[in-house]
Design a protein around this motif. Sequence first.
Motif, PDB file in Angstrom:
ATOM      1  N   THR A  43       0.836  -1.206   0.000  1.00 63.59           N
ATOM      2  CA  THR A  43       0.000   0.000   0.000  1.00 63.59           C
ATOM      3  C   THR A  43       0.869   1.253   0.000  1.00 63.59           C
ATOM      4  O   THR A  43       0.664   2.166  -0.801  1.00 63.59           O
ATOM      5  N   ALA A  44       1.845   1.288   0.901  1.00 67.13           N
ATOM      6  CA  ALA A  44       2.742   2.442   0.965  1.00 67.13           C
ATOM      7  C   ALA A  44       3.595   2.535  -0.304  1.00 67.13           C
ATOM      8  O   ALA A  44       3.800   3.625  -0.843  1.00 67.13           O
ATOM      9  N   GLY A  45       4.074   1.400  -0.777  1.00 62.62           N
ATOM     10  CA  GLY A  45       4.877   1.390  -1.998  1.00 62.62           C
ATOM     11  C   GLY A  45       4.114   1.914  -3.199  1.00 62.62           C
ATOM     12  O   GLY A  45       4.659   2.662  -4.020  1.00 62.62           O
ATOM     13  N   ALA A  46       2.836   1.547  -3.301  1.00 64.75           N
ATOM     14  CA  ALA A  46       1.999   2.044  -4.402  1.00 64.75           C
ATOM     15  C   ALA A  46       1.844   3.560  -4.321  1.00 64.75           C
ATOM     16  O   ALA A  46       1.888   4.255  -5.344  1.00 64.75           O
ATOM     17  N   ARG A  61       0.122   8.850 -19.195  1.00 57.78           N
ATOM     18  CA  ARG A  61      -1.098   8.338 -18.560  1.00 57.78           C
ATOM     19  C   ARG A  61      -0.714   7.467 -17.364  1.00 57.78           C
ATOM     20  O   ARG A  61       0.050   6.519 -17.506  1.00 57.78           O
ATOM     21  N   LEU A  62      -1.249   7.806 -16.206  1.00 56.74           N
ATOM     22  CA  LEU A  62      -0.965   7.071 -14.971  1.00 56.74           C
ATOM     23  C   LEU A  62      -2.284   6.609 -14.373  1.00 56.74           C
ATOM     24  O   LEU A  62      -3.161   7.415 -14.084  1.00 56.74           O
ATOM     25  N   VAL A  63      -2.408   5.296 -14.210  1.00 58.88           N
ATOM     26  CA  VAL A  63      -3.611   4.713 -13.623  1.00 58.88           C
ATOM     27  C   VAL A  63      -3.208   4.085 -12.295  1.00 58.88           C
ATOM     28  O   VAL A  63      -2.381   3.176 -12.259  1.00 58.88           O
ATOM     29  N   ALA A  64      -3.781   4.600 -11.219  1.00 60.40           N
ATOM     30  CA  ALA A  64      -3.434   4.121  -9.878  1.00 60.40           C
ATOM     31  C   ALA A  64      -4.672   4.152  -9.000  1.00 60.40           C
ATOM     32  O   ALA A  64      -5.554   4.992  -9.196  1.00 60.40           O
ATOM     33  N   PRO A  65      -4.741   3.268  -8.031  1.00 64.80           N
ATOM     34  CA  PRO A  65      -5.903   3.266  -7.132  1.00 64.80           C
ATOM     35  C   PRO A  65      -5.868   4.447  -6.180  1.00 64.80           C
ATOM     36  O   PRO A  65      -4.802   4.973  -5.862  1.00 64.80           O
ATOM     37  N   ARG A  66      -7.036   4.856  -5.748  1.00 66.46           N
ATOM     38  CA  ARG A  66      -7.118   5.864  -4.690  1.00 66.46           C
ATOM     39  C   ARG A  66      -6.952   5.140  -3.364  1.00 66.46           C
ATOM     40  O   ARG A  66      -7.510   4.074  -3.162  1.00 66.46           O
ATOM     41  N   GLN A  67      -6.184   5.730  -2.478  1.00 69.52           N
ATOM     42  CA  GLN A  67      -5.978   5.111  -1.170  1.00 69.52           C
ATOM     43  C   GLN A  67      -7.233   5.259  -0.323  1.00 69.52           C
ATOM     44  O   GLN A  67      -7.799   6.338  -0.213  1.00 69.52           O
ATOM     45  N   ALA A  87      10.712   3.712  -1.060  1.00 65.85           N
ATOM     46  CA  ALA A  87      11.422   4.663  -1.916  1.00 65.85           C
ATOM     47  C   ALA A  87      12.350   3.922  -2.884  1.00 65.85           C
ATOM     48  O   ALA A  87      12.455   4.289  -4.063  1.00 65.85           O
ATOM     49  N   THR A  88      13.000   2.870  -2.404  1.00 63.20           N
ATOM     50  CA  THR A  88      13.866   2.058  -3.258  1.00 63.20           C
ATOM     51  C   THR A  88      13.054   1.409  -4.375  1.00 63.20           C
ATOM     52  O   THR A  88      13.489   1.358  -5.530  1.00 63.20           O
ATOM     53  N   TYR A  89      11.875   0.914  -4.035  1.00 62.27           N
ATOM     54  CA  TYR A  89      10.963   0.337  -5.026  1.00 62.27           C
ATOM     55  C   TYR A  89      10.659   1.359  -6.125  1.00 62.27           C
ATOM     56  O   TYR A  89      10.825   1.087  -7.320  1.00 62.27           O
ATOM     57  N   ALA A  90      10.256   2.554  -5.733  1.00 68.39           N
ATOM     58  CA  ALA A  90       9.900   3.586  -6.713  1.00 68.39           C
ATOM     59  C   ALA A  90      11.108   3.966  -7.571  1.00 68.39           C
ATOM     60  O   ALA A  90      10.995   4.087  -8.796  1.00 68.39           O
ATOM     61  N   ASP A  91      12.260   4.140  -6.942  1.00 73.54           N
ATOM     62  CA  ASP A  91      13.468   4.497  -7.693  1.00 73.54           C
ATOM     63  C   ASP A  91      13.855   3.409  -8.685  1.00 73.54           C
ATOM     64  O   ASP A  91      14.275   3.700  -9.810  1.00 73.54           O
ATOM     65  N   THR A  92      13.714   2.152  -8.285  1.00 71.86           N
ATOM     66  CA  THR A  92      14.072   1.037  -9.157  1.00 71.86           C
ATOM     67  C   THR A  92      13.123   0.955 -10.345  1.00 71.86           C
ATOM     68  O   THR A  92      13.545   0.674 -11.470  1.00 71.86           O
ATOM     69  N   ASP A 126       1.324  -5.439  -9.330  1.00 67.43           N
ATOM     70  CA  ASP A 126       1.896  -4.334  -8.556  1.00 67.43           C
ATOM     71  C   ASP A 126       2.183  -3.142  -9.461  1.00 67.43           C
ATOM     72  O   ASP A 126       1.846  -2.011  -9.137  1.00 67.43           O
ATOM     73  N   PHE A 127       2.827  -3.388 -10.596  1.00 65.75           N
ATOM     74  CA  PHE A 127       3.106  -2.314 -11.548  1.00 65.75           C
ATOM     75  C   PHE A 127       3.307  -2.914 -12.931  1.00 65.75           C
ATOM     76  O   PHE A 127       3.932  -3.962 -13.077  1.00 65.75           O
TER      77      PHE A 127
END
Length: 182
Positions: A43-46, A61-67, A87-92, A126-127
């Motif tokens: 959840t936090a990673g998303a 275009r970015l499709v993401a769930p609302r928290q 943060a490492t997940y997002a950077d990778t 996940d992505f």
Amino acid sequence: MKKHNLSPSSAERWTNCLYSAYYEKDAPYESSPAAERGTALHTAGAEVLKQTLAAVYPETRLVAPRQKSEEKEAFGILDMDDLQLCATYADTVVQALEYLARTDGSPFALFIEQRVEQPPVVGIVDFYALLGDPLHPTALVIDLKTGDFPVHAHENHQLLTYAMCIPAAKYYGMIIQPGALD
């Protein structure tokens, strides 16, 4: 007769024994502290990934769930190391997109925690990103793993099952597991 979906997360099991999907459908779900931490990290990673991608690719275009509020409450069990993992997940993910952009073209659609299906397979990826030519896109499928034991992308049944559900001309699969013990 009731239809039963096959989950990509258990693809390793049901590709080796199809009857396992039938028998586990009635098994009770039992949570654990590790499962709760994994859910909170996803959840936090998303959320971190959504904010990062919106900043790096503002025109894409970015499709993401609302928290949901109950999901945000899950952040309470995370510590600073866990948030660094996000943060490492997002950077990778950004590094992978930049790398593939050199050979396969820029991303034109980014998807975070989205449902994919190719009945009877249904799951949440996940992505994934679609890159290059929209008529013959390349798909990058990424699965975040939060456990201690390494999971590898090579011949990974879960990644292969997700790829089956995403229409693309070419696929890349990647496991991001920042906290694994190697």
